[in-house]
Design an enzyme around this catalytic site. Structure first.
Site, PDB file in Angstrom:
ATOM      1  N   TRP A   1      47.192  19.788   4.788  1.00  0.00           N
ATOM      2  CA  TRP A   1      45.993  19.303   5.323  1.00  0.00           C
ATOM      3  C   TRP A   1      46.408  18.223   6.527  1.00  0.00           C
ATOM      4  O   TRP A   1      47.122  17.595   6.362  1.00  0.00           O
ATOM      5  CB  TRP A   1      45.260  18.242   4.445  1.00  0.00           C
ATOM      6  CG  TRP A   1      43.981  17.702   4.811  1.00  0.00           C
ATOM      7  CD1 TRP A   1      42.614  18.360   4.711  1.00  0.00           C
ATOM      8  CD2 TRP A   1      43.785  16.638   5.468  1.00  0.00           C
ATOM      9  NE1 TRP A   1      41.613  17.327   5.573  1.00  0.00           N
ATOM     10  CE2 TRP A   1      42.252  16.477   5.718  1.00  0.00           C
ATOM     11  CE3 TRP A   1      44.637  15.324   5.952  1.00  0.00           C
ATOM     12  CZ2 TRP A   1      41.865  15.208   6.513  1.00  0.00           C
ATOM     13  CZ3 TRP A   1      44.081  14.228   6.539  1.00  0.00           C
ATOM     14  CH2 TRP A   1      42.732  14.197   7.048  1.00  0.00           C
TER      15      TRP A   1
ATOM     16  N   GLU B   1      28.674  17.390   2.931  1.00  0.00           N
ATOM     17  CA  GLU B   1      30.041  17.932   2.841  1.00  0.00           C
ATOM     18  C   GLU B   1      30.245  19.381   2.462  1.00  0.00           C
ATOM     19  O   GLU B   1      31.029  19.924   2.934  1.00  0.00           O
ATOM     20  CB  GLU B   1      30.840  17.012   1.928  1.00  0.00           C
ATOM     21  CG  GLU B   1      30.494  17.160   0.629  1.00  0.00           C
ATOM     22  CD  GLU B   1      31.367  16.086  -0.432  1.00  0.00           C
ATOM     23  OE1 GLU B   1      32.404  15.797  -0.067  1.00  0.00           O
ATOM     24  OE2 GLU B   1      30.816  15.428  -1.474  1.00  0.00           O
TER      25      GLU B   1
ATOM     26  N   LYS C   1      40.554  17.067  -1.299  1.00  0.00           N
ATOM     27  CA  LYS C   1      40.700  16.342  -2.537  1.00  0.00           C
ATOM     28  C   LYS C   1      41.578  15.150  -2.431  1.00  0.00           C
ATOM     29  O   LYS C   1      43.050  15.517  -1.933  1.00  0.00           O
ATOM     30  CB  LYS C   1      40.661  16.986  -3.578  1.00  0.00           C
ATOM     31  CG  LYS C   1      39.580  16.227  -4.692  1.00  0.00           C
ATOM     32  CD  LYS C   1      39.282  17.354  -5.814  1.00  0.00           C
ATOM     33  CE  LYS C   1      38.215  16.631  -6.837  1.00  0.00           C
ATOM     34  NZ  LYS C   1      37.097  16.228  -6.285  1.00  0.00           N
TER      35      LYS C   1
ATOM     36  N   GLU D   1      24.492   9.557  -2.354  1.00  0.00           N
ATOM     37  CA  GLU D   1      25.223  10.627  -2.998  1.00  0.00           C
ATOM     38  C   GLU D   1      24.601  11.711  -2.577  1.00  0.00           C
ATOM     39  O   GLU D   1      25.530  12.857  -2.513  1.00  0.00           O
ATOM     40  CB  GLU D   1      25.433  10.166  -4.313  1.00  0.00           C
ATOM     41  CG  GLU D   1      26.143  11.147  -5.111  1.00  0.00           C
ATOM     42  CD  GLU D   1      27.632  11.524  -4.941  1.00  0.00           C
ATOM     43  OE1 GLU D   1      28.062  10.954  -3.932  1.00  0.00           O
ATOM     44  OE2 GLU D   1      28.271  12.467  -5.195  1.00  0.00           O
TER      45      GLU D   1
ATOM     46  N   HIS E   1      11.955   1.120   9.190  1.00  0.00           N
ATOM     47  CA  HIS E   1      12.645   0.326  10.170  1.00  0.00           C
ATOM     48  C   HIS E   1      13.184   1.120  11.145  1.00  0.00           C
ATOM     49  O   HIS E   1      14.362   0.901  11.642  1.00  0.00           O
ATOM     50  CB  HIS E   1      13.543  -0.669   9.479  1.00  0.00           C
ATOM     51  CG  HIS E   1      12.608  -1.617   8.704  1.00  0.00           C
ATOM     52  ND1 HIS E   1      12.005  -2.501   9.357  1.00  0.00           N
ATOM     53  CD2 HIS E   1      12.353  -1.410   7.300  1.00  0.00           C
ATOM     54  CE1 HIS E   1      11.202  -3.365   8.185  1.00  0.00           C
ATOM     55  NE2 HIS E   1      11.628  -2.821   7.079  1.00  0.00           N
TER      56      HIS E   1
ATOM     57  N   CYS F   1      47.534  17.450   1.107  1.00  0.00           N
ATOM     58  CA  CYS F   1      48.739  18.277   0.966  1.00  0.00           C
ATOM     59  C   CYS F   1      49.037  18.425  -0.457  1.00  0.00           C
ATOM     60  O   CYS F   1      48.987  17.611  -1.414  1.00  0.00           O
ATOM     61  CB  CYS F   1      49.940  17.903   1.743  1.00  0.00           C
ATOM     62  SG  CYS F   1      49.569  17.559   3.522  1.00  0.00           S
TER      63      CYS F   1
ATOM     64  N   LYS G   1      26.570  14.801  -0.622  1.00  0.00           N
ATOM     65  CA  LYS G   1      26.881  16.221  -1.350  1.00  0.00           C
ATOM     66  C   LYS G   1      26.676  17.217  -0.182  1.00  0.00           C
ATOM     67  O   LYS G   1      27.023  18.141  -0.118  1.00  0.00           O
ATOM     68  CB  LYS G   1      26.107  16.344  -2.599  1.00  0.00           C
ATOM     69  CG  LYS G   1      26.602  15.836  -3.865  1.00  0.00           C
ATOM     70  CD  LYS G   1      28.207  16.223  -4.442  1.00  0.00           C
ATOM     71  CE  LYS G   1      28.988  15.376  -3.579  1.00  0.00           C
ATOM     72  NZ  LYS G   1      29.716  14.415  -4.118  1.00  0.00           N
TER      73      LYS G   1
ATOM     74  N   ARG H   1      43.875  20.370  -2.390  1.00  0.00           N
ATOM     75  CA  ARG H   1      44.304  19.126  -1.640  1.00  0.00           C
ATOM     76  C   ARG H   1      44.621  19.515  -0.137  1.00  0.00           C
ATOM     77  O   ARG H   1      44.765  18.477   0.354  1.00  0.00           O
ATOM     78  CB  ARG H   1      45.503  18.728  -2.300  1.00  0.00           C
ATOM     79  CG  ARG H   1      45.681  18.395  -3.729  1.00  0.00           C
ATOM     80  CD  ARG H   1      47.093  18.118  -4.282  1.00  0.00           C
ATOM     81  NE  ARG H   1      47.800  16.909  -3.899  1.00  0.00           N
ATOM     82  CZ  ARG H   1      47.437  15.700  -4.417  1.00  0.00           C
ATOM     83  NH1 ARG H   1      46.981  15.648  -5.477  1.00  0.00           N
ATOM     84  NH2 ARG H   1      47.962  14.742  -3.734  1.00  0.00           N
TER      85      ARG H   1
ATOM     86  N   ASN I   1      54.170  15.335   1.759  1.00  0.00           N
ATOM     87  CA  ASN I   1      52.971  14.880   1.772  1.00  0.00           C
ATOM     88  C   ASN I   1      52.667  13.410   2.106  1.00  0.00           C
ATOM     89  O   ASN I   1      53.453  12.623   1.480  1.00  0.00           O
ATOM     90  CB  ASN I   1      52.217  15.096   0.332  1.00  0.00           C
ATOM     91  CG  ASN I   1      50.923  14.428   0.118  1.00  0.00           C
ATOM     92  OD1 ASN I   1      50.105  14.042   1.174  1.00  0.00           O
ATOM     93  ND2 ASN I   1      50.603  13.890  -1.403  1.00  0.00           N
ATOM     94  N   GLY I   2      52.146  13.127   3.094  1.00  0.00           N
ATOM     95  CA  GLY I   2      51.652  11.303   3.405  1.00  0.00           C
ATOM     96  C   GLY I   2      51.887  11.419   5.034  1.00  0.00           C
ATOM     97  O   GLY I   2      51.803  12.367   5.646  1.00  0.00           O
TER      98      GLY I   2
END
Ligand code: F6R
Length: 612
Positions: free
Chosen positions: A73, A492, A607, A485, A508, A2, A489, A27, A99-100
């Site tokens: 968000w 996402e 983000k 990583e 395995h 947010c 990438k 955000r 925000n929160g």
């Protein structure tokens, strides 16, 4: 998560807020809204991105020199027009953006309903504004006092801005565990979740601390109190970022710009810290805690996502070079499993944003158990940078693409510097090896520049594999975290399912997945395990998997086996991840682009994850 923007001054608030929201859109981007004060309170909000809000407000009454805006968000309630912020109380005279998460919103809501309140949205935020309004009416106190008293009954995280029709020259802001910055201009103030909307207006900022309430008033300027009603003197700091850093600079996407910026960002991470001529590494930010690091019985690294992957590389670095035992923990798990931490442990918290809620909570836990906590953050003045005992900024510049790229390599650079400085003090490296690593590290930006030149080849590979439903990434040793990583990438930003594995673990289980449709990206630059990796590639080949191998320039064997070989410059093994991740970043970018995905703002993501 947010984005919050507020403006109070002499200019029209709406365009300033909209520009600010666009800068903060990384955000969260599922709905947006504004509240403008101009005698009356006008609120406009809708589902979608900031551009949808711009369309929605065409022809509407947008005057006013005071206003607040939000890009959401979703946490409580799906993304829709009603759940979009701002929210109002019973009288529609007060508006809030938040925000929160208000964790005790359910009992608060129940109580408020019993007292005659009704609610339109599913959000926790609407509960808070009803509470503030109720306190204001009942106690007959000012808006800021009502905010302060109401917040005393709130459990959770918040960064809020509140405006009211009866307070036409004022914005009240408050924060706890979610960031807020106040920009100070000439007779005007800007408030935002981070400095990116503020930079184009002023470089002077005040970062609010937890449980602080700021009143920004056109007559009296900025004043701050804490929730216990003690006055706090605003501490004004100068921002080091500039506007150019926030623009795409000719690239189609922030992600691509940030990938290409890495030679520069890594140079900035090392600036003033590395001097191979005299064999010196100097990390000024941790100077006072260097002996703690050098003498640590154990290092615990806490982080999330990509930063956790760099923590895994950190484990290899500290154990290999400095011989200090390391544990790498997901911050979200660490904080809830009653971990054993003692005063001889050094905890390193890694975070690009410096605001990740789980990492913050893990730091607080480690501090409460007496450990020394060092931070590796990108955002100057961020919460994590402020709560850690000491730290080193990565100085990578603002990272705006939601998928982290340059922050990762900058974190690896700082971890390498930390491990080298510890190794030198502990005498765990031969001098010649230490000097070789310092020299190679100094030259790493050139090796990245060379790796970036492989982009045309990578575009071609992306074309061939863009429709694959799954990808497997394999790596050994220092390259194992890079495999994780690379997979993160890809998933996402392109929404292709991908998994990263230590190459030898493939046998395995994951080997069952391999057939002629499975692309397998193999990181094969490790000198120490070259033969083993060749064997792993043979195993994939035998099952008709399609191999994309990342090898060094001097490779001879793997190119005979792989479908595609991406050859990167030779660097010492501890430095490999900084270079070997570059083709993986480019591969995910170009695959996502070919699949028409929103590279900078992938679905469901945001983000700076300021909720747990
Ligand atoms: C992935 C990504 C996330 C972040 C994670 C931690 O590309 O960006 O996985 O790495 O949310 O964020 P920070 O580093 O800000 O704590």
């Amino acid at each position: 998560m947010c984005g919050i923007v507020g403006y109070i001054g002499k200019q029209d608030a709406f365009p300033i807020i909209i520009n600010g929201l666009k800068r903060l859109e990384y955000r969260g981007y599922d709905s947006a809204g504004v509240a403008l004060l101009n005698g009356s309170l006008n609120i406009y909000k809708c589902k979608g991105k900031v551009n949808d809000l711009i369309q929605f407000t065409k022809g509407k009454k947008l005057e006013g020199t005071i206003g607040i805006g939000h890009t959401r968000w979703a946490t409580h309630g799906p993304p829709n027009d009603i759940n979009a912020h701002p929210h109002t109380g019973k009288s529609d005279k007060l508006a809030i953006i938040h925000n929160g998460i208000i964790e005790n919103y359910a009992p608060l809501k129940e109580e408020l309903i019993k007292r005659g309140h009704s609610f339109e949205s599913d959000t926790d935020t609407e509960v808070l504004i009803h509470l503030i309004e109720e306190v204001m009416d009942k106690e007959q106190v000012s808006l800021e006092e009502a905010v302060r008293l109401a917040l005393q009954g709130v459990v959770g995280a918040y960064a809020i801005l509140v405006v009211g029709e009866d307070n036409p020259r004022k914005i009240v802001a408050a924060r706890k565990s979610s960031p807020l910055v106040v920009g100070i201009g000439e007779g005007e103030f800007f408030i935002a979740s981070d400095a990116t909307p503020i930079i184009e207006h002023t470089r002077n900022v005040v970062y609010l601390n937890d449980e602080e309430i700021a009143v920004i008033d056109l007559e009296n300027g900025l004043s701050i109190k804490n929730i216990q009603n003690q006055d706090k003197a605003p501490f004004v700091q100068e921002l080091e970022w500039n506007l150019e850093m926030l623009e795409k600079g000719g690239y189609d996407h922030f992600m691509l710009k940030e990938i290409h910026e890495q030679p520069r960002s890594i140079r900035d991470s090392m600036r003033g810290r590395l001097n191979p001529a005299i064999g010196n590494v100097r990390l000024g930010g941790i100077k006072e805690y260097k002996q703690k690091l050098v003498n640590a019985k154990r290092i615990i690294i806490v982080a999330c996502g990509t930063s956790w992957h760099s923590g895994l590389v950190g484990e290899y670095l500290f154990e290999d070079l400095a011989r200090i035992p390391v544990e790498v923990e997901y911050a979200s798990e660490f904080r809830y499993r009653n971990p054993i931490i003692d005063e001889d442990d050094v905890v390193i918290a890694i975070s690009q944003s410096g605001e990740t809620a789980d990492t913050l909570a893990a730091i607080n836990l480690a501090k409460s158990r007496g450990a020394t906590v060092l931070g590796i953050c990108n955002v100057v003045g961020s919460s994590i940078a402020r709560v850690t005992h000491a730290g080193a900024y990565t100085h990578a510049g603002p990272e705006i693409g939601v998928a982290s790229t340059k922050a990762f390599t900058a974190q690896l650079t700082i971890l390498t510097l930390m491990a080298l400085t510890a190794a030198e003090s502990r005498g765990t490296l031969r001098r010649s090896r230490y000097m070789q690593l310092l020299n190679e590290l100094e030259n790493i930006p050139e090796q990245i520049t060379a790796a970036l030149k492989l982009e045309e080849q990578i575009k071609y590979i992306a074309q061939e594999f863009k429709d694959a439903p799954n990808f497997l990434y394999l790596g050994r040793g220092y390259n194992f975290p890079v495999a994780l990583e690379g997979a993160l990438k890809l998933k996402e930003i392109s929404y292709i399912h991908a998994e990263g594995y230590p190459a030898a673990e493939m046998k395995h289980g994951p080997i069952a997945l391999i057939d002629e449709n499975m692309p397998v990206v193999v990181l094969a630059t490790n000198k120490s395990a070259y033969e083993k990796i060749v064997s792993n590639i043979q195993e994939v080949k035998a099952r008709k998997g399609r191999i994309i191998a990342i090898t060094h320039d001097d490779d001879t064997e793997i190119k005979k086996l792989a479908d595609h070989v991406i050859q990167i410059p030779i660097v010492a093994e501890p430095l490999t991840p900084i270079v070997s991740v570059i083709p993986l970043q480019l591969l995910s970018y170009h695959i996502a682009l070919l699949r028409d995905c929103n590279v900078d703002q992938p679905r469901n993501l945001a983000k700076s994850v300021t909720v747990e």
